[in-house]
Design a protein around this motif. Structure first.
Motif, short mmCIF file in Angstrom:
data_model
loop_
_atom_site.label_atom_id
_atom_site.label_comp_id
_atom_site.label_asym_id
_atom_site.label_seq_id
_atom_site.Cartn_x
_atom_site.Cartn_y
_atom_site.Cartn_z
N PHE A 1 0.79 -1.34 0.03
CA PHE A 1 -0.02 -0.14 0.07
C PHE A 1 0.61 1.55 0.17
O PHE A 1 0.60 1.96 -1.05
N TYR A 2 1.81 1.69 1.54
CA TYR A 2 2.57 2.28 1.15
C TYR A 2 3.67 3.02 -0.04
O TYR A 2 3.61 3.71 -0.69
N ARG A 3 3.70 1.58 -0.59
CA ARG A 3 4.71 2.08 -1.98
C ARG A 3 3.88 2.07 -3.04
O ARG A 3 4.83 2.38 -3.66
N GLY A 4 2.87 1.91 -3.47
CA GLY A 4 2.05 2.05 -4.75
C GLY A 4 1.76 3.56 -4.04
O GLY A 4 1.27 4.50 -5.28
N ALA A 5 1.63 3.62 -3.12
CA ALA A 5 0.92 4.96 -2.45
C ALA A 5 1.99 6.23 -3.44
O ALA A 5 1.68 7.22 -3.90
N SER A 6 3.30 5.72 -3.01
CA SER A 6 4.30 6.61 -2.57
C SER A 6 4.25 6.56 -4.87
O SER A 6 5.32 7.52 -5.49
N ARG A 7 4.22 5.81 -5.56
CA ARG A 7 4.83 5.79 -6.43
C ARG A 7 3.40 6.15 -7.51
O ARG A 7 3.31 6.88 -8.94
N ALA A 8 2.26 5.88 -6.67
CA ALA A 8 1.25 6.48 -7.37
C ALA A 8 1.39 8.53 -8.01
O ALA A 8 0.68 8.46 -8.51
N LEU A 9 1.64 8.93 -7.14
CA LEU A 9 1.74 10.05 -5.96
C LEU A 9 2.95 11.11 -7.20
O LEU A 9 3.25 11.86 -6.65
N THR A 10 3.67 9.65 -7.94
CA THR A 10 5.22 10.35 -8.22
C THR A 10 5.36 10.71 -9.98
O THR A 10 4.13 10.50 -10.00
N ASP A 11 6.40 9.26 -9.88
CA ASP A 11 6.48 9.23 -11.38
C ASP A 11 6.02 8.10 -12.35
O ASP A 11 6.41 7.76 -13.12
N GLU A 12 5.33 7.64 -11.26
CA GLU A 12 4.99 6.11 -11.56
C GLU A 12 3.10 5.62 -11.59
O GLU A 12 3.52 4.89 -10.54
N TYR A 13 2.84 6.19 -11.64
CA TYR A 13 0.92 6.48 -11.62
C TYR A 13 0.75 5.39 -12.04
O TYR A 13 0.48 4.54 -11.31
N ASP A 14 0.77 4.67 -13.46
CA ASP A 14 0.62 3.66 -13.40
C ASP A 14 0.79 2.18 -12.93
O ASP A 14 -0.21 1.65 -12.49
N GLY A 15 2.39 2.14 -13.14
CA GLY A 15 2.00 1.06 -11.71
C GLY A 15 2.00 0.97 -10.31
O GLY A 15 1.32 -0.30 -9.73
N GLY A 16 2.05 1.92 -9.90
CA GLY A 16 1.20 2.74 -8.75
C GLY A 16 0.17 2.22 -8.52
O GLY A 16 -0.25 1.52 -7.36
N LEU A 17 -0.81 2.85 -9.56
CA LEU A 17 -1.75 2.92 -9.12
C LEU A 17 -2.57 1.09 -9.75
O LEU A 17 -4.03 0.41 -8.61
N ALA A 18 -1.61 0.56 -10.32
CA ALA A 18 -2.02 -0.62 -10.42
C ALA A 18 -1.19 -1.68 -9.10
O ALA A 18 -2.38 -2.41 -8.71
#
Length: 394
Positions: A298-315
């Motif tokens: 959850f925490y890693r995905g949130a950090s990705r989705a809100l920065t430069d890995e939007y698609d991967g983080g959202l998934a």
């Protein structure tokens, strides 16, 4: 290594000698200050991990109290023995024993005697008034270190800077003792609350170097965790490597818990680089299919989705098993997803008739109203996100 082994052997020998001396009725009674030195030797063994010393020192305190009561009243005119009464009290001695001693014959500063008695009897305000002006470095180191440790406890809430100063005194006056070990345990939390990372790191390393085997080491790490996670110490990505080095000294389960707390706190505070770093560390420590692993994702995905890995983080966020998350984390997840979606929401095109009625906008007249509205929504949701997550406990 040889020096530490020699020190441990010496402490063990002193403990045995002290116990035999107190238990042997044929042996002439020692001076009170000698008995208290024996007690301190046993307690220093506790700081070095001697479990047997920890189990026997209560009995030793009781035996010393009996010796005090049986002592000739004239011994108390010796200033060393007067100081021994204060040290005895502050080392766990029984106040009811001390109250039976001939107070008019005890040669010691009244402020120290009455202050120590007030402290062990729980009269904190009175103890503060009596001991505040005592300068530990102006009295004998044996008593000064004990008094400084007590001052650190008495002023921790009301005058944290004074408490830290006194705990520094305690460490310097009685190095290598249970007093120094206790001072490190108390000071680590105060320094964390003061946001002094360099000193926080120094005290942690000092404890690891000298007292990692202490009987009370668990208490130190609990205070360390509180100081680290209830402050901003772990939220600066520039020192994350130093934080990680300190956490390597903690057991695996506690380390995982701390990384999850750090990641959550960093997400709430918008420190997304730290969220990513702590989340990834937590992933390497967590077991498959465990609730902690889901939180780490959850925490890693949130950090990705809100920065430069939007698609991967959202998934990553959408793949989470919500049943493994606590309710407060589900609320935080919902708010994070909404924020991520709003950030990428396309700006609505103006109505067709508007273009016919108005001339094309020049760069100087670009209408930012729609973008401003999106930013306003994001700010509102961030505020709601923080309200939902004010409880930062793991």
């Amino acid at each position: 290594m040889k020096r530490s082994l020699l020190g441990a052997a010496l402490l063990t020998m002193l403990s045995l000698v002290a116990t035999r001396a107190l238990a042997d009725p044929a042996r002439p009674s020692g001076e009170p200050y000698e008995l208290v030195r024996a007690l301190q030797a046993v307690q220093d063994g506790i700081a070095n991990g001697d479990v047997a010393a920890h189990g026997s020192h209560i009995a030793l305190i009781r035996q010393i109290g009996e010796k005090f009561l049986a002592a000739d009243p004239t011994v108390w005119s010796n200033p060393q023995n007067g100081q021994a009464v204060v040290i005895y009290l502050l080392s766990g001695g029984a106040p009811q024993i001390v109250r039976k001693l001939p107070r008019d014959k005890i040669n010691v500063d009244a402020r120290l005697f009455d202050g120590a008695l007030a402290y062990v009897e729980g009269r904190q305000d009175e103890a503060r008034d009596l001991l505040k002006d005592i300068k530990p470095r102006t009295i004998s180191s044996g008593m000064g270190g004990q008094v400084a440790l007590v001052q650190g406890a008495l002023f921790a809430r009301s005058e944290a800077s004074l408490a830290i100063e006194r705990l520094d005194d305690a460490r310097l006056l009685l190095p290598g003792t249970l007093v120094e070990e206790a001072a490190l345990r108390r000071e680590i939390l105060l320094v964390g609350q003061a946001e002094d990372f360099d000193k926080f790191e120094f005290l942690t390393q000092a404890y690891i170097r000298h007292y990692r085997n202490s009987v009370y080491a668990g208490d130190f790490w609990q205070r360390f965790s509180t100081g680290l996670t209830q402050s901003s110490l772990a939220l600066d990505e520039r020192r994350f490597a130093r934080i990680a080095a300190l956490l390597e000294q903690v057991d695996r389960a506690s380390r995982l818990k701390l990384y999850l707390v750090i990641a959550r706190g960093a997400l709430i505070r918008g420190r997304l680089t730290v969220v990513r770093l702590a989340g990834e560390r937590a992933l390497t420590l967590s077991a498959d299919a465990a609730a902690d692993r889901e939180r780490a994702h959850f925490y890693r995905g949130a950090s990705r989705a809100l920065t430069d890995e939007y698609d991967g983080g959202l998934a990553e966020l959408k793949a989470l098993d919500r049943s493994k998350l606590a309710e407060r984390d589900v609320q935080l997840l919902n708010a994070t997803l909404q924020l991520a979606l709003d950030i990428r929401k396309p700006i609505a095109a103006p109505p067709a008739f508007a273009s016919a009625e108005k001339p094309p906008l020049t760069p100087a007249r670009i209408d930012l109203a729609s973008s401003d509205a999106t930013l306003a929504r994001a700010k509102t949701q961030l505020g709601e996100l923080e309200l939902l997550t004010r409880d930062r406990r793991p």
